[in-house]
Write a protein that holds these residues in place. Structure first.
Motif, PDB file in Angstrom:
ATOM      1  N   VAL A  13      -8.448  14.966  16.879  1.00  0.00           N
ATOM      2  CA  VAL A  13      -9.824  14.976  16.374  1.00  0.00           C
ATOM      3  C   VAL A  13     -10.694  13.858  16.920  1.00  0.00           C
ATOM      4  O   VAL A  13     -11.911  13.895  16.758  1.00  0.00           O
ATOM      5  N   VAL A  14     -10.106  12.890  17.576  1.00  0.00           N
ATOM      6  CA  VAL A  14     -10.867  11.714  17.990  1.00  0.00           C
ATOM      7  C   VAL A  14     -12.020  12.068  18.939  1.00  0.00           C
ATOM      8  O   VAL A  14     -13.038  11.384  18.950  1.00  0.00           O
ATOM      9  N   ASP A  15     -11.900  13.149  19.679  1.00  0.00           N
ATOM     10  CA  ASP A  15     -12.959  13.558  20.608  1.00  0.00           C
ATOM     11  C   ASP A  15     -13.878  14.630  20.041  1.00  0.00           C
ATOM     12  O   ASP A  15     -14.721  15.163  20.755  1.00  0.00           O
ATOM     13  N   ARG A  16     -13.743  14.950  18.753  1.00  0.00           N
ATOM     14  CA  ARG A  16     -14.574  15.995  18.137  1.00  0.00           C
ATOM     15  C   ARG A  16     -15.743  15.360  17.377  1.00  0.00           C
ATOM     16  O   ARG A  16     -16.063  15.718  16.253  1.00  0.00           O
ATOM     17  N   THR A  17     -16.404  14.431  18.037  1.00  0.00           N
ATOM     18  CA  THR A  17     -17.465  13.642  17.420  1.00  0.00           C
ATOM     19  C   THR A  17     -18.613  14.496  16.901  1.00  0.00           C
ATOM     20  O   THR A  17     -19.037  14.342  15.748  1.00  0.00           O
ATOM     21  N   SER A  18     -19.147  15.367  17.717  1.00  0.00           N
ATOM     22  CA  SER A  18     -20.311  16.156  17.285  1.00  0.00           C
ATOM     23  C   SER A  18     -19.960  17.047  16.104  1.00  0.00           C
ATOM     24  O   SER A  18     -20.760  17.206  15.173  1.00  0.00           O
ATOM     25  N   GLU A  19     -18.773  17.618  16.102  1.00  0.00           N
ATOM     26  CA  GLU A  19     -18.334  18.453  14.976  1.00  0.00           C
ATOM     27  C   GLU A  19     -18.197  17.613  13.704  1.00  0.00           C
ATOM     28  O   GLU A  19     -18.609  18.042  12.620  1.00  0.00           O
ATOM     29  N   ALA A  20     -17.630  16.413  13.825  1.00  0.00           N
ATOM     30  CA  ALA A  20     -17.453  15.534  12.659  1.00  0.00           C
ATOM     31  C   ALA A  20     -18.798  15.125  12.072  1.00  0.00           C
ATOM     32  O   ALA A  20     -18.962  15.083  10.849  1.00  0.00           O
ATOM     33  N   PHE A  21     -19.773  14.844  12.930  1.00  0.00           N
ATOM     34  CA  PHE A  21     -21.099  14.478  12.436  1.00  0.00           C
ATOM     35  C   PHE A  21     -21.818  15.680  11.827  1.00  0.00           C
ATOM     36  O   PHE A  21     -22.494  15.542  10.804  1.00  0.00           O
ATOM     37  N   ALA A  22     -21.671  16.842  12.428  1.00  0.00           N
ATOM     38  CA  ALA A  22     -22.283  18.052  11.863  1.00  0.00           C
ATOM     39  C   ALA A  22     -21.705  18.342  10.481  1.00  0.00           C
ATOM     40  O   ALA A  22     -22.449  18.682   9.539  1.00  0.00           O
ATOM     41  N   ASN A  23     -20.391  18.201  10.336  1.00  0.00           N
ATOM     42  CA  ASN A  23     -19.765  18.422   9.032  1.00  0.00           C
ATOM     43  C   ASN A  23     -20.238  17.400   8.012  1.00  0.00           C
ATOM     44  O   ASN A  23     -20.489  17.736   6.843  1.00  0.00           O
ATOM     45  N   ALA A  24     -20.370  16.151   8.420  1.00  0.00           N
ATOM     46  CA  ALA A  24     -20.852  15.114   7.503  1.00  0.00           C
ATOM     47  C   ALA A  24     -22.281  15.407   7.056  1.00  0.00           C
ATOM     48  O   ALA A  24     -22.610  15.275   5.870  1.00  0.00           O
ATOM     49  N   HIS A  25     -23.128  15.828   7.985  1.00  0.00           N
ATOM     50  CA  HIS A  25     -24.508  16.151   7.619  1.00  0.00           C
ATOM     51  C   HIS A  25     -24.562  17.353   6.679  1.00  0.00           C
ATOM     52  O   HIS A  25     -25.374  17.381   5.757  1.00  0.00           O
ATOM     53  N   ILE A 100      -6.510  19.288   6.572  1.00  0.00           N
ATOM     54  CA  ILE A 100      -7.972  19.297   6.422  1.00  0.00           C
ATOM     55  C   ILE A 100      -8.618  18.414   7.482  1.00  0.00           C
ATOM     56  O   ILE A 100      -9.633  18.788   8.084  1.00  0.00           O
ATOM     57  N   TYR A 101      -8.049  17.230   7.734  1.00  0.00           N
ATOM     58  CA  TYR A 101      -8.600  16.340   8.767  1.00  0.00           C
ATOM     59  C   TYR A 101      -8.633  17.028  10.125  1.00  0.00           C
ATOM     60  O   TYR A 101      -9.569  16.854  10.900  1.00  0.00           O
ATOM     61  N   TRP A 102      -7.589  17.788  10.427  1.00  0.00           N
ATOM     62  CA  TRP A 102      -7.542  18.496  11.702  1.00  0.00           C
ATOM     63  C   TRP A 102      -8.534  19.665  11.722  1.00  0.00           C
ATOM     64  O   TRP A 102      -9.252  19.868  12.702  1.00  0.00           O
ATOM     65  N   ALA A 103      -8.580  20.429  10.643  1.00  0.00           N
ATOM     66  CA  ALA A 103      -9.421  21.634  10.602  1.00  0.00           C
ATOM     67  C   ALA A 103     -10.897  21.324  10.384  1.00  0.00           C
ATOM     68  O   ALA A 103     -11.765  22.079  10.848  1.00  0.00           O
ATOM     69  N   TYR A 104     -11.196  20.222   9.687  1.00  0.00           N
ATOM     70  CA  TYR A 104     -12.576  19.945   9.294  1.00  0.00           C
ATOM     71  C   TYR A 104     -12.844  18.441   9.386  1.00  0.00           C
ATOM     72  O   TYR A 104     -12.953  17.758   8.372  1.00  0.00           O
ATOM     73  N   PRO A 105     -12.933  17.891  10.605  1.00  0.00           N
ATOM     74  CA  PRO A 105     -13.184  16.456  10.728  1.00  0.00           C
ATOM     75  C   PRO A 105     -14.568  16.104  10.183  1.00  0.00           C
ATOM     76  O   PRO A 105     -15.520  16.865  10.359  1.00  0.00           O
ATOM     77  N   VAL A 106     -14.646  14.982   9.484  1.00  0.00           N
ATOM     78  CA  VAL A 106     -15.910  14.549   8.869  1.00  0.00           C
ATOM     79  C   VAL A 106     -16.120  13.068   9.170  1.00  0.00           C
ATOM     80  O   VAL A 106     -15.256  12.235   8.884  1.00  0.00           O
ATOM     81  N   ALA A 107     -17.269  12.759   9.740  1.00  0.00           N
ATOM     82  CA  ALA A 107     -17.631  11.364   9.984  1.00  0.00           C
ATOM     83  C   ALA A 107     -17.867  10.674   8.646  1.00  0.00           C
ATOM     84  O   ALA A 107     -18.493  11.247   7.751  1.00  0.00           O
ATOM     85  N   PRO A 108     -17.377   9.457   8.480  1.00  0.00           N
ATOM     86  CA  PRO A 108     -17.572   8.742   7.223  1.00  0.00           C
ATOM     87  C   PRO A 108     -19.014   8.256   7.063  1.00  0.00           C
ATOM     88  O   PRO A 108     -19.743   8.133   8.056  1.00  0.00           O
ATOM     89  N   PRO A 109     -19.414   7.969   5.833  1.00  0.00           N
ATOM     90  CA  PRO A 109     -20.790   7.524   5.586  1.00  0.00           C
ATOM     91  C   PRO A 109     -21.218   6.315   6.414  1.00  0.00           C
ATOM     92  O   PRO A 109     -22.385   6.212   6.781  1.00  0.00           O
ATOM     93  N   ARG A 110     -20.272   5.425   6.743  1.00  0.00           N
ATOM     94  CA  ARG A 110     -20.670   4.226   7.499  1.00  0.00           C
ATOM     95  C   ARG A 110     -21.286   4.582   8.852  1.00  0.00           C
ATOM     96  O   ARG A 110     -21.982   3.772   9.449  1.00  0.00           O
ATOM     97  N   PHE A 111     -21.054   5.812   9.340  1.00  0.00           N
ATOM     98  CA  PHE A 111     -21.647   6.252  10.602  1.00  0.00           C
ATOM     99  C   PHE A 111     -22.992   6.948  10.409  1.00  0.00           C
ATOM    100  O   PHE A 111     -23.597   7.394  11.376  1.00  0.00           O
ATOM    101  N   PHE A 141     -12.507  10.160  11.823  1.00  0.00           N
ATOM    102  CA  PHE A 141     -13.151  11.303  11.185  1.00  0.00           C
ATOM    103  C   PHE A 141     -12.309  11.855  10.042  1.00  0.00           C
ATOM    104  O   PHE A 141     -12.176  13.063   9.858  1.00  0.00           O
ATOM    105  N   ALA A 142     -11.756  10.954   9.239  1.00  0.00           N
ATOM    106  CA  ALA A 142     -10.919  11.338   8.099  1.00  0.00           C
ATOM    107  C   ALA A 142     -11.613  10.951   6.794  1.00  0.00           C
ATOM    108  O   ALA A 142     -11.032  10.303   5.937  1.00  0.00           O
ATOM    109  N   ALA A 143     -12.860  11.346   6.663  1.00  0.00           N
ATOM    110  CA  ALA A 143     -13.618  10.966   5.466  1.00  0.00           C
ATOM    111  C   ALA A 143     -13.400  11.921   4.298  1.00  0.00           C
ATOM    112  O   ALA A 143     -13.608  11.552   3.149  1.00  0.00           O
ATOM    113  N   VAL A 144     -13.032  13.148   4.585  1.00  0.00           N
ATOM    114  CA  VAL A 144     -12.832  14.151   3.539  1.00  0.00           C
ATOM    115  C   VAL A 144     -11.485  14.809   3.768  1.00  0.00           C
ATOM    116  O   VAL A 144     -11.244  15.316   4.875  1.00  0.00           O
ATOM    117  N   PRO A 145     -10.609  14.805   2.806  1.00  0.00           N
ATOM    118  CA  PRO A 145     -10.706  14.177   1.482  1.00  0.00           C
ATOM    119  C   PRO A 145     -10.447  12.678   1.568  1.00  0.00           C
ATOM    120  O   PRO A 145      -9.859  12.191   2.527  1.00  0.00           O
TER     121      PRO A 145
END
Length: 182
Positions: A13-25, A100-111, A141-145
Motif C-alpha cells: 500500500v505504500v505506493d497507493r498514495t492517491s487512493e489513500a487520500f481519496a479514501n480519507a477525503h 482492511i489496510y490492504w483493501a482500503y488504505p486511508v491517509a491519516p488526519p495528520r496528512f 496509510f493504516a488510519a482505518v481502523p
C-alpha cells in the motif's frame, strides 16, 4: 507470521498514495455530512493546552506498544483467562485490520492539513512516524481502523475482568481515554 504479513501489506500500500487520500477525503466528507466531523475542534482545544498536547503526543508515540506488553504480561500472570481473550482478540482484530489496510488504505488526519489538521508530533515535538529510521515499521496509510483505540479498549476490558480494584479500573479507563484522544 503476523510481522511478515504486516510488512507484506505495508509494501503493497505504500505506493497507493492517491487512493489513500481519496479514501480519507471520502471519510471526512461522510463525517461532515452526518454532522460528526469534530476532530479539528478537539485538536484545536488540545493545541491551546501545551501540557495536554505534550502528554497526548507522548502517550501516542511512546506508550502504545509498551502498554500493550505491560498489560499483557500482568494479565498473563494474574488472570490467564483475561489474557487469553485479550490476546486472541488482538490477533484476530489485527488480522482483520491488515485485510482492511490492504483493501482500503486511508491517509491519516495528520496528512490532511486542508481540513485543519496539524501533525502535532512533528510540529511540536520533532517526532515523526515518517522518519527514515521508522519507515520500514510504519504503514503510512493504516488510519482505518484505528488499532490504537481498538486495542486500548481491549486492554481496558481485560483490566476490568482481571481486577475489582476501583483505582486500577479507573486508571485503565483514563489510559484508554488518553489513547483514544491521542
Amino acid at each position: 507470521l503476523g510481522l511478515l504479513l504486516y510488512f507484506l501489506v505495508r509494501g503493497a500500500v505504500v505506493d497507493r498514495t492517491s487512493e489513500a487520500f481519496a479514501n480519507a477525503h471520502w471519510i471526512v466528507n461522510f463525517q461532515f455530512s452526518l454532522g460528526m466531523f469534530i476532530e479539528p475542534e478537539v485538536q484545536a482545544w488540545a493545541l491551546d493546552h501545551q501540557l495536554v498536547r505534550r502528554g497526548l503526543n507522548f502517550v501516542y508515540f511512546w506508550m502504545d506498544f509498551p502498554l500493550i506488553v505491560a498489560v499483557g504480561l500482568v494479565l498473563f500472570w494474574k488472570c490467564r483467562r483475561a489474557y487469553t481473550v485479550v490476546r486472541d482478540s488482538m490477533l484476530i482484530s489485527g488480522g482483520i485490520a491488515l485485510i482492511i489496510y490492504w483493501a482500503y488504505p486511508v491517509a491519516p488526519p495528520r496528512f490532511l492539513s486542508e481540513w485543519g489538521f496539524i501533525d502535532t508530533l512533528e510540529v511540536y515535538d520533532n517526532l515523526s512516524y515518517q522518519a527514515q529510521s521508522l519507515q520500514p515499521f510504519v504503514n503510512p496509510f493504516a488510519a482505518v481502523p484505528s488499532l490504537h483505540v481498538g486495542w486500548a479498549a481491549l486492554l481496558v476490558a481485560g483490566a476490568f475482568v482481571a481486577t475489582s480494584n476501583i483505582w486500577l479500573r479507573g486508571g485503565s479507563i483514563l489510559a484508554f481515554v488518553l489513547q483514544a484522544i491521542a
